[in-house]
Design a protein around this motif. Sequence first.
Motif, PDB file in Angstrom:
ATOM      1  N   HIS A   8       0.831  -1.204   0.000  1.00 49.50           N
ATOM      2  CA  HIS A   8       0.000   0.000   0.000  1.00 49.50           C
ATOM      3  C   HIS A   8       0.869   1.259   0.000  1.00 49.50           C
ATOM      4  CE1 HIS A   8      -3.180  -2.755   1.401  1.00 49.50           C
ATOM      5  NE2 HIS A   8      -3.988  -1.881   0.846  1.00 49.50           N
ATOM      6  N   PHE A   9       1.842   1.274   0.903  1.00 47.28           N
ATOM      7  CA  PHE A   9       2.661   2.477   1.049  1.00 47.28           C
ATOM      8  C   PHE A   9       3.583   2.657  -0.148  1.00 47.28           C
ATOM      9  CE2 PHE A   9       1.495   1.155   5.298  1.00 47.28           C
ATOM     10  CZ  PHE A   9       0.972   2.320   5.796  1.00 47.28           C
ATOM     11  N   LEU A  10       4.129   1.540  -0.635  1.00 48.09           N
ATOM     12  CA  LEU A  10       5.043   1.662  -1.772  1.00 48.09           C
ATOM     13  C   LEU A  10       4.296   2.115  -3.020  1.00 48.09           C
ATOM     14  CD1 LEU A  10       7.418  -1.385  -1.347  1.00 48.09           C
ATOM     15  CD2 LEU A  10       7.672   0.935  -0.564  1.00 48.09           C
ATOM     16  N   ILE A  11       3.054   1.628  -3.201  1.00 45.47           N
ATOM     17  CA  ILE A  11       2.296   2.047  -4.387  1.00 45.47           C
ATOM     18  C   ILE A  11       1.871   3.496  -4.251  1.00 45.47           C
ATOM     19  CG2 ILE A  11       0.147   1.652  -5.643  1.00 45.47           C
ATOM     20  CD1 ILE A  11       0.607  -1.305  -5.231  1.00 45.47           C
ATOM     21  N   LEU A  12       1.568   3.908  -3.021  1.00 44.18           N
ATOM     22  CA  LEU A  12       1.275   5.336  -2.819  1.00 44.18           C
ATOM     23  C   LEU A  12       2.486   6.183  -3.219  1.00 44.18           C
ATOM     24  CD1 LEU A  12      -0.553   7.563  -1.768  1.00 44.18           C
ATOM     25  CD2 LEU A  12       0.373   7.170   0.489  1.00 44.18           C
ATOM     26  N   GLY A  13       3.687   5.728  -2.804  1.00 47.13           N
ATOM     27  CA  GLY A  13       4.903   6.438  -3.206  1.00 47.13           C
ATOM     28  C   GLY A  13       5.068   6.448  -4.711  1.00 47.13           C
ATOM     29  N   ALA A  14       4.750   5.323  -5.361  1.00 46.96           N
ATOM     30  CA  ALA A  14       4.879   5.250  -6.816  1.00 46.96           C
ATOM     31  C   ALA A  14       3.926   6.215  -7.495  1.00 46.96           C
ATOM     32  CB  ALA A  14       4.607   3.820  -7.281  1.00 46.96           C
ATOM     33  N   ILE A  15       2.689   6.300  -6.969  1.00 49.16           N
ATOM     34  CA  ILE A  15       1.713   7.221  -7.571  1.00 49.16           C
ATOM     35  C   ILE A  15       2.210   8.664  -7.433  1.00 49.16           C
ATOM     36  CG2 ILE A  15      -0.619   8.131  -7.341  1.00 49.16           C
ATOM     37  CD1 ILE A  15      -1.506   5.344  -6.528  1.00 49.16           C
ATOM     38  N   LEU A  16       2.734   8.988  -6.250  1.00 51.72           N
ATOM     39  CA  LEU A  16       3.251  10.346  -6.040  1.00 51.72           C
ATOM     40  C   LEU A  16       4.396  10.632  -7.008  1.00 51.72           C
ATOM     41  CD1 LEU A  16       3.548  11.138  -2.265  1.00 51.72           C
ATOM     42  CD2 LEU A  16       2.192  12.261  -3.976  1.00 51.72           C
ATOM     43  N   PHE A  17       5.266   9.651  -7.172  1.00 47.80           N
ATOM     44  CA  PHE A  17       6.408   9.841  -8.069  1.00 47.80           C
ATOM     45  C   PHE A  17       5.926  10.072  -9.503  1.00 47.80           C
ATOM     46  CE2 PHE A  17       9.936   8.394 -10.669  1.00 47.80           C
ATOM     47  CZ  PHE A  17      10.978   9.061 -10.081  1.00 47.80           C
ATOM     48  N   ALA A  18       4.934   9.263  -9.920  1.00 45.98           N
ATOM     49  CA  ALA A  18       4.418   9.430 -11.286  1.00 45.98           C
ATOM     50  C   ALA A  18       3.781  10.797 -11.453  1.00 45.98           C
ATOM     51  CB  ALA A  18       3.416   8.325 -11.592  1.00 45.98           C
ATOM     52  N   ILE A  19       3.057  11.244 -10.434  1.00 42.41           N
ATOM     53  CA  ILE A  19       2.428  12.572 -10.526  1.00 42.41           C
ATOM     54  C   ILE A  19       3.498  13.643 -10.686  1.00 42.41           C
ATOM     55  CG2 ILE A  19       1.177  14.299  -9.188  1.00 42.41           C
ATOM     56  CD1 ILE A  19      -0.527  12.107  -8.077  1.00 42.41           C
ATOM     57  N   SER A  20       4.601  13.507  -9.949  1.00 44.90           N
ATOM     58  CA  SER A  20       5.602  14.563 -10.061  1.00 44.90           C
ATOM     59  C   SER A  20       6.345  14.484 -11.397  1.00 44.90           C
ATOM     60  CB  SER A  20       6.564  14.515  -8.883  1.00 44.90           C
ATOM     61  OG  SER A  20       6.927  13.210  -8.591  1.00 44.90           O
ATOM     62  N   VAL A  21       6.538  13.282 -11.928  1.00 45.71           N
ATOM     63  CA  VAL A  21       7.158  13.203 -13.261  1.00 45.71           C
ATOM     64  C   VAL A  21       6.263  13.880 -14.297  1.00 45.71           C
ATOM     65  CG1 VAL A  21       7.812  11.625 -15.096  1.00 45.71           C
ATOM     66  CG2 VAL A  21       8.504  11.146 -12.794  1.00 45.71           C
ATOM     67  N   VAL A  22       4.960  13.588 -14.226  1.00 43.48           N
ATOM     68  CA  VAL A  22       4.024  14.229 -15.154  1.00 43.48           C
ATOM     69  C   VAL A  22       4.024  15.737 -14.934  1.00 43.48           C
ATOM     70  CG1 VAL A  22       1.612  14.358 -15.823  1.00 43.48           C
ATOM     71  CG2 VAL A  22       2.623  12.166 -15.335  1.00 43.48           C
ATOM     72  N   GLY A  23       4.175  16.153 -13.677  1.00 44.74           N
ATOM     73  CA  GLY A  23       4.205  17.589 -13.380  1.00 44.74           C
ATOM     74  C   GLY A  23       5.388  18.269 -14.029  1.00 44.74           C
ATOM     75  N   ILE A  24       6.541  17.611 -14.029  1.00 41.59           N
ATOM     76  CA  ILE A  24       7.706  18.192 -14.705  1.00 41.59           C
ATOM     77  C   ILE A  24       7.424  18.294 -16.205  1.00 41.59           C
ATOM     78  CG2 ILE A  24      10.087  17.706 -15.345  1.00 41.59           C
ATOM     79  CD1 ILE A  24      10.619  16.845 -12.581  1.00 41.59           C
ATOM     80  N   PHE A  25       6.750  17.281 -16.725  1.00 43.24           N
ATOM     81  CA  PHE A  25       6.371  17.270 -18.129  1.00 43.24           C
ATOM     82  C   PHE A  25       5.481  18.457 -18.488  1.00 43.24           C
ATOM     83  CE2 PHE A  25       5.830  14.254 -21.662  1.00 43.24           C
ATOM     84  CZ  PHE A  25       7.070  13.688 -21.582  1.00 43.24           C
ATOM     85  N   LEU A  26       4.449  18.652 -17.675  1.00 48.06           N
ATOM     86  CA  LEU A  26       3.424  19.631 -18.040  1.00 48.06           C
ATOM     87  C   LEU A  26       3.878  21.055 -17.782  1.00 48.06           C
ATOM     88  CD1 LEU A  26       0.184  17.981 -16.698  1.00 48.06           C
ATOM     89  CD2 LEU A  26       1.197  17.816 -18.930  1.00 48.06           C
ATOM     90  N   ASN A  27       4.639  21.262 -16.718  1.00 46.06           N
ATOM     91  CA  ASN A  27       4.966  22.628 -16.313  1.00 46.06           C
ATOM     92  C   ASN A  27       6.413  22.963 -16.631  1.00 46.06           C
ATOM     93  OD1 ASN A  27       2.486  23.505 -14.915  1.00 46.06           O
ATOM     94  ND2 ASN A  27       2.928  21.696 -13.714  1.00 46.06           N
ATOM     95  N   ARG A  28       6.888  22.506 -17.788  1.00 44.99           N
ATOM     96  CA  ARG A  28       8.319  22.673 -18.001  1.00 44.99           C
ATOM     97  C   ARG A  28       8.697  24.097 -18.362  1.00 44.99           C
ATOM     98  NH1 ARG A  28      10.067  21.881 -23.013  1.00 44.99           N
ATOM     99  NH2 ARG A  28       8.448  22.110 -24.557  1.00 44.99           N
ATOM    100  N   LYS A  29       7.738  25.018 -18.452  1.00 51.19           N
ATOM    101  CA  LYS A  29       8.082  26.414 -18.699  1.00 51.19           C
ATOM    102  C   LYS A  29       8.174  27.214 -17.404  1.00 51.19           C
ATOM    103  CE  LYS A  29       7.681  25.927 -23.133  1.00 51.19           C
ATOM    104  NZ  LYS A  29       8.860  25.920 -23.964  1.00 51.19           N
ATOM    105  N   ASN A  30       7.689  26.634 -16.325  1.00 53.40           N
ATOM    106  CA  ASN A  30       7.506  27.388 -15.089  1.00 53.40           C
ATOM    107  C   ASN A  30       8.482  26.884 -14.044  1.00 53.40           C
ATOM    108  OD1 ASN A  30       6.560  28.743 -12.917  1.00 53.40           O
ATOM    109  ND2 ASN A  30       4.423  28.255 -13.267  1.00 53.40           N
ATOM    110  N   LEU A  31       9.538  27.678 -13.781  1.00 53.75           N
ATOM    111  CA  LEU A  31      10.594  27.200 -12.900  1.00 53.75           C
ATOM    112  C   LEU A  31      10.100  26.913 -11.494  1.00 53.75           C
ATOM    113  CD1 LEU A  31      13.811  29.191 -13.656  1.00 53.75           C
ATOM    114  CD2 LEU A  31      13.424  26.774 -13.792  1.00 53.75           C
ATOM    115  N   ILE A  32       9.159  27.727 -11.006  1.00 49.24           N
ATOM    116  CA  ILE A  32       8.795  27.575  -9.599  1.00 49.24           C
ATOM    117  C   ILE A  32       7.971  26.311  -9.395  1.00 49.24           C
ATOM    118  CG2 ILE A  32       6.681  28.962  -9.575  1.00 49.24           C
ATOM    119  CD1 ILE A  32       8.160  30.265  -7.065  1.00 49.24           C
ATOM    120  N   VAL A  33       7.135  25.955 -10.376  1.00 45.08           N
ATOM    121  CA  VAL A  33       6.393  24.694 -10.263  1.00 45.08           C
ATOM    122  C   VAL A  33       7.331  23.508 -10.447  1.00 45.08           C
ATOM    123  CG1 VAL A  33       4.462  23.384 -11.175  1.00 45.08           C
ATOM    124  CG2 VAL A  33       4.289  25.809 -10.988  1.00 45.08           C
ATOM    125  N   LEU A  34       8.385  23.694 -11.238  1.00 44.47           N
ATOM    126  CA  LEU A  34       9.380  22.628 -11.348  1.00 44.47           C
ATOM    127  C   LEU A  34      10.019  22.349  -9.996  1.00 44.47           C
ATOM    128  CD1 LEU A  34      11.283  23.293 -14.680  1.00 44.47           C
ATOM    129  CD2 LEU A  34       9.662  21.524 -14.164  1.00 44.47           C
TER     130      LEU A  34
END
Lengths: 101, 209
Positions: free
Chosen positions: A6-32
Amino acid sequence: MLTLSHFLILGAILFAISVVGIFLNRKNLIVLLMTIELMLLSVNMNFVAISHYKGNADGQLFVFFILAVAASEAAVGLAILVTLFRNLKSIHVDDLDHLKG
Amino acid sequence: MNFTDFVFFVLAAILIIAALRVITARNPVHAVLNLILALFSAGGIWILLEAEFLAMVLVMVYIGAVMVLFLFVVMMLDIDQDRLRQGFWRYLPLGVVMGFIIVLELGLVLSNRYFLEMPVAPAPDISNTRLLGALLASEYVYPFELAAVVLLVALVGAVVLTFRGRKNGHHGDPAAQIRVRAADRLRIVQMPVEKDEPAEPQKEEQGAC
């Protein structure tokens, strides 16, 4: 019954969200910077969970050191951001092309 | 499903929703506030994992110091938000697909029997803080000092990066003082030797200062 998965998959989901976040907000340094914080949080989550299930406190100490490094990273990153904004009046990634020949 | 499971799922749901809002929020201030919510929920999950000291550090140091620093910087900068979201919608489908693939792969790996059936180790009979403190002061004392140095370097670096010099301060530039040569300060002036009988008043040379 909560398992380690449970905890490891929660960590994996968080990691995936942040990877996607880097993808989507790659113009905005502060969100990076913020997504990097999220990524470190997911790693810390794994450390704490495994430390709890293995009964070994070393993992929690690693989280402690990661928190220290992440705090210094945030401080220096934000200082660079402020200096950048002072010089360029923008934090758009495309404006940072001064090293281009 | 007992109460602990219920708490875990509630906290995990809040954490994931807040993390999604961090990366999709239009306004950076909202992103920071959602990040604070995410960190707070993570602290709750860490308390479920009996890591009270780290949960406390997360709330006090991370939310109390780092996130407030973020908030200050975000509010200080005047950001053109529409230009910063260039390419957001263009990259959204690919990003979502990649995120799903990452979660799927890691989920397949992490849901095997080894992790599912690992029993919880018996808790030590001393408190979490005392346990970590004892380890930190004995086995990890050298990394601890190193972490202190890292923090010091970051502190000095942040000050150096943003310091612009005091306005109307009475301080010199040491580098310029060292670099100075005698020729910059001193001018040697050739003067004719004084004669006994001056024919006409001689033009006086300006001396160097």
